[in-house]
Design a protein around this motif. Structure first.
Motif, PDB file in Angstrom:
ATOM      1  N   LYS A  90      -9.502   1.892 -10.467  1.00 58.60           N
ATOM      2  CA  LYS A  90      -8.408   1.660 -11.399  1.00 58.60           C
ATOM      3  C   LYS A  90      -7.076   2.051 -10.769  1.00 58.60           C
ATOM      4  CE  LYS A  90      -6.753   2.722 -15.990  1.00 58.60           C
ATOM      5  NZ  LYS A  90      -6.963   3.476 -17.220  1.00 58.60           N
ATOM      6  N   THR A  91      -6.075   1.189 -10.950  1.00 54.86           N
ATOM      7  CA  THR A  91      -4.737   1.453 -10.442  1.00 54.86           C
ATOM      8  C   THR A  91      -4.104   2.559 -11.286  1.00 54.86           C
ATOM      9  OG1 THR A  91      -4.551  -0.890  -9.887  1.00 54.86           O
ATOM     10  CG2 THR A  91      -2.526   0.377  -9.904  1.00 54.86           C
ATOM     11  N   ASP A  92      -3.472   3.526 -10.615  1.00 51.52           N
ATOM     12  CA  ASP A  92      -2.879   4.622 -11.372  1.00 51.52           C
ATOM     13  C   ASP A  92      -1.719   4.105 -12.217  1.00 51.52           C
ATOM     14  OD1 ASP A  92      -0.288   5.893  -9.474  1.00 51.52           O
ATOM     15  OD2 ASP A  92      -1.669   4.415  -8.647  1.00 51.52           O
ATOM     16  N   GLU A  93      -1.410   4.839 -13.264  1.00 53.24           N
ATOM     17  CA  GLU A  93      -0.435   4.399 -14.261  1.00 53.24           C
ATOM     18  C   GLU A  93       0.975   4.241 -13.686  1.00 53.24           C
ATOM     19  OE1 GLU A  93       0.364   2.818 -17.809  1.00 53.24           O
ATOM     20  OE2 GLU A  93      -1.608   3.488 -17.168  1.00 53.24           O
ATOM     21  N   GLU A  94       1.364   5.082 -12.748  1.00 53.87           N
ATOM     22  CA  GLU A  94       2.698   5.002 -12.160  1.00 53.87           C
ATOM     23  C   GLU A  94       2.887   3.690 -11.395  1.00 53.87           C
ATOM     24  OE1 GLU A  94       5.411   7.343  -8.837  1.00 53.87           O
ATOM     25  OE2 GLU A  94       3.643   8.321  -9.680  1.00 53.87           O
ATOM     26  N   THR A  95       1.895   3.314 -10.590  1.00 54.33           N
ATOM     27  CA  THR A  95       1.969   2.066  -9.833  1.00 54.33           C
ATOM     28  C   THR A  95       1.981   0.866 -10.774  1.00 54.33           C
ATOM     29  OG1 THR A  95       0.732   3.130  -8.065  1.00 54.33           O
ATOM     30  CG2 THR A  95       0.876   0.737  -7.993  1.00 54.33           C
ATOM     31  N   ARG A  96       1.180   0.928 -11.807  1.00 49.84           N
ATOM     32  CA  ARG A  96       1.108  -0.163 -12.780  1.00 49.84           C
ATOM     33  C   ARG A  96       2.458  -0.337 -13.480  1.00 49.84           C
ATOM     34  NH1 ARG A  96       0.059  -0.849 -18.173  1.00 49.84           N
ATOM     35  NH2 ARG A  96      -1.171  -2.672 -18.724  1.00 49.84           N
ATOM     36  N   THR A  97       3.068   0.772 -13.857  1.00 48.24           N
ATOM     37  CA  THR A  97       4.358   0.712 -14.533  1.00 48.24           C
ATOM     38  C   THR A  97       5.439   0.118 -13.627  1.00 48.24           C
ATOM     39  OG1 THR A  97       3.743   2.671 -15.793  1.00 48.24           O
ATOM     40  CG2 THR A  97       6.061   2.084 -15.793  1.00 48.24           C
ATOM     41  N   LYS A  98       5.452   0.526 -12.360  1.00 48.78           N
ATOM     42  CA  LYS A  98       6.438  -0.010 -11.411  1.00 48.78           C
ATOM     43  C   LYS A  98       6.237  -1.506 -11.202  1.00 48.78           C
ATOM     44  CE  LYS A  98       7.266   4.149  -8.686  1.00 48.78           C
ATOM     45  NZ  LYS A  98       7.097   4.773  -7.359  1.00 48.78           N
ATOM     46  N   ALA A  99       4.997  -1.944 -11.098  1.00 47.99           N
ATOM     47  CA  ALA A  99       4.710  -3.365 -10.890  1.00 47.99           C
ATOM     48  C   ALA A  99       5.143  -4.188 -12.095  1.00 47.99           C
ATOM     49  CB  ALA A  99       3.229  -3.564 -10.614  1.00 47.99           C
ATOM     50  N   LEU A 100       4.852  -3.694 -13.303  1.00 46.52           N
ATOM     51  CA  LEU A 100       5.259  -4.426 -14.502  1.00 46.52           C
ATOM     52  C   LEU A 100       6.775  -4.477 -14.637  1.00 46.52           C
ATOM     53  CD1 LEU A 100       2.618  -3.239 -17.123  1.00 46.52           C
ATOM     54  CD2 LEU A 100       2.892  -5.512 -16.154  1.00 46.52           C
ATOM     55  N   GLN A 101       7.437  -3.399 -14.279  1.00 44.66           N
ATOM     56  CA  GLN A 101       8.896  -3.375 -14.349  1.00 44.66           C
ATOM     57  C   GLN A 101       9.500  -4.377 -13.365  1.00 44.66           C
ATOM     58  OE1 GLN A 101      10.596   0.397 -13.417  1.00 44.66           O
ATOM     59  NE2 GLN A 101      12.597  -0.121 -14.271  1.00 44.66           N
ATOM     60  N   ALA A 102       8.968  -4.425 -12.139  1.00 45.91           N
ATOM     61  CA  ALA A 102       9.454  -5.378 -11.148  1.00 45.91           C
ATOM     62  C   ALA A 102       9.191  -6.810 -11.595  1.00 45.91           C
ATOM     63  CB  ALA A 102       8.789  -5.118  -9.803  1.00 45.91           C
ATOM     64  N   TYR A 103       8.044  -7.045 -12.201  1.00 49.80           N
ATOM     65  CA  TYR A 103       7.699  -8.383 -12.692  1.00 49.80           C
ATOM     66  C   TYR A 103       8.675  -8.817 -13.778  1.00 49.80           C
ATOM     67  CZ  TYR A 103       5.182 -11.962 -15.303  1.00 49.80           C
ATOM     68  OH  TYR A 103       4.833 -13.106 -15.967  1.00 49.80           O
ATOM     69  N   ARG A 104       8.997  -7.915 -14.690  1.00 50.60           N
ATOM     70  CA  ARG A 104       9.872  -8.273 -15.803  1.00 50.60           C
ATOM     71  C   ARG A 104      11.311  -8.506 -15.359  1.00 50.60           C
ATOM     72  NH1 ARG A 104       6.928  -3.841 -19.077  1.00 50.60           N
ATOM     73  NH2 ARG A 104       5.285  -5.050 -20.056  1.00 50.60           N
ATOM     74  N   THR A 105      11.779  -7.749 -14.367  1.00 50.20           N
ATOM     75  CA  THR A 105      13.179  -7.882 -13.961  1.00 50.20           C
ATOM     76  C   THR A 105      13.392  -9.028 -12.977  1.00 50.20           C
ATOM     77  OG1 THR A 105      12.859  -6.216 -12.241  1.00 50.20           O
ATOM     78  CG2 THR A 105      13.723  -5.463 -14.346  1.00 50.20           C
ATOM     79  N   ARG A 106      12.559  -9.128 -11.968  1.00 46.95           N
ATOM     80  CA  ARG A 106      12.777 -10.116 -10.903  1.00 46.95           C
ATOM     81  C   ARG A 106      12.093 -11.456 -11.139  1.00 46.95           C
ATOM     82  NH1 ARG A 106      11.315  -6.308  -5.878  1.00 46.95           N
ATOM     83  NH2 ARG A 106      12.757  -4.651  -6.366  1.00 46.95           N
ATOM     84  N   TYR A 107      10.903 -11.405 -11.745  1.00 45.70           N
ATOM     85  CA  TYR A 107      10.082 -12.613 -11.808  1.00 45.70           C
ATOM     86  C   TYR A 107       9.780 -13.030 -13.255  1.00 45.70           C
ATOM     87  CZ  TYR A 107       9.377 -10.967  -7.056  1.00 45.70           C
ATOM     88  OH  TYR A 107       9.572 -10.505  -5.779  1.00 45.70           O
TER      89      TYR A 107
ATOM     90  N   ASP B 223      10.711 -15.558 -14.889  1.00 45.44           N
ATOM     91  CA  ASP B 223      10.491 -16.977 -15.102  1.00 45.44           C
ATOM     92  C   ASP B 223       9.217 -17.491 -14.435  1.00 45.44           C
ATOM     93  OD1 ASP B 223      11.624 -16.390 -12.669  1.00 45.44           O
ATOM     94  OD2 ASP B 223      12.757 -18.265 -12.537  1.00 45.44           O
ATOM     95  N   PHE B 224       8.451 -16.634 -13.729  1.00 42.34           N
ATOM     96  CA  PHE B 224       7.195 -17.026 -13.118  1.00 42.34           C
ATOM     97  C   PHE B 224       6.029 -16.677 -14.036  1.00 42.34           C
ATOM     98  CE2 PHE B 224       9.540 -16.143  -9.013  1.00 42.34           C
ATOM     99  CZ  PHE B 224       9.723 -17.483  -8.700  1.00 42.34           C
ATOM    100  N   GLY B 225       4.931 -17.385 -13.854  1.00 44.59           N
ATOM    101  CA  GLY B 225       3.734 -17.088 -14.619  1.00 44.59           C
ATOM    102  C   GLY B 225       3.014 -15.879 -14.024  1.00 44.59           C
ATOM    103  N   PRO B 226       2.076 -15.297 -14.756  1.00 42.20           N
ATOM    104  CA  PRO B 226       1.390 -14.095 -14.304  1.00 42.20           C
ATOM    105  C   PRO B 226       0.501 -14.347 -13.073  1.00 42.20           C
ATOM    106  CG  PRO B 226       0.457 -14.868 -16.344  1.00 42.20           C
ATOM    107  CD  PRO B 226       1.676 -15.678 -16.091  1.00 42.20           C
ATOM    108  N   THR B 227       0.015 -15.556 -12.902  1.00 39.78           N
ATOM    109  CA  THR B 227      -0.827 -15.852 -11.735  1.00 39.78           C
ATOM    110  C   THR B 227      -0.008 -15.821 -10.461  1.00 39.78           C
ATOM    111  OG1 THR B 227      -2.186 -17.272 -13.131  1.00 39.78           O
ATOM    112  CG2 THR B 227      -2.462 -17.499 -10.766  1.00 39.78           C
ATOM    113  N   PHE B 228       1.189 -16.357 -10.511  1.00 37.45           N
ATOM    114  CA  PHE B 228       2.048 -16.373  -9.334  1.00 37.45           C
ATOM    115  C   PHE B 228       2.519 -14.967  -8.967  1.00 37.45           C
ATOM    116  CE2 PHE B 228       6.212 -16.768  -7.277  1.00 37.45           C
ATOM    117  CZ  PHE B 228       5.839 -17.522  -6.186  1.00 37.45           C
ATOM    118  N   ALA B 229       2.798 -14.158  -9.968  1.00 37.61           N
ATOM    119  CA  ALA B 229       3.292 -12.806  -9.716  1.00 37.61           C
ATOM    120  C   ALA B 229       2.208 -11.994  -9.052  1.00 37.61           C
ATOM    121  CB  ALA B 229       3.726 -12.164 -11.025  1.00 37.61           C
TER     122      ALA B 229
END
Length: 88
Positions: A63-80, A82-88
């Protein structure tokens, strides 16, 4: 406890009270006689708790630790956004 564990518990209780044989209980639960002997020994030692899988309730070591998961979701929401979840 799942349905499989409940069935095994009932069958092992019947084996303990000598209502059915271990071979019959093994056939009904879909396991080999040898596996039935192992489960019966554990049931005699620990009761119903022995029928539940040892990893039940534990988190995965992959399981991915919560800190890494939070950073990834934040980067996805800010930068990407307009992309779908598969591309991200």
């Amino acid at each position: 406890m799942g349905q499989k564990e409940l069935l095994r518990g009932k069958l092992m209780a019947q084996v303990e009270s000598k209502q059915i044989t271990l071979k019959a209980a093994s056939v009904q639960s879909g396991i080999s006689y040898r596996q039935g002997k192992r489960i019966l020994a554990a049931y005699r030692k620990n009761g119903d708790a022995a029928l539940i899988h040892g990893n039940c309730g534990k988190t995965s070591p992959k399981k991915t630790d919560e800190e890494t998961r939070t950073k990834a979701l934040q980067a996805y929401r800010t930068r990407y956004a307009d992309f779908g979840p598969t591309f991200a």
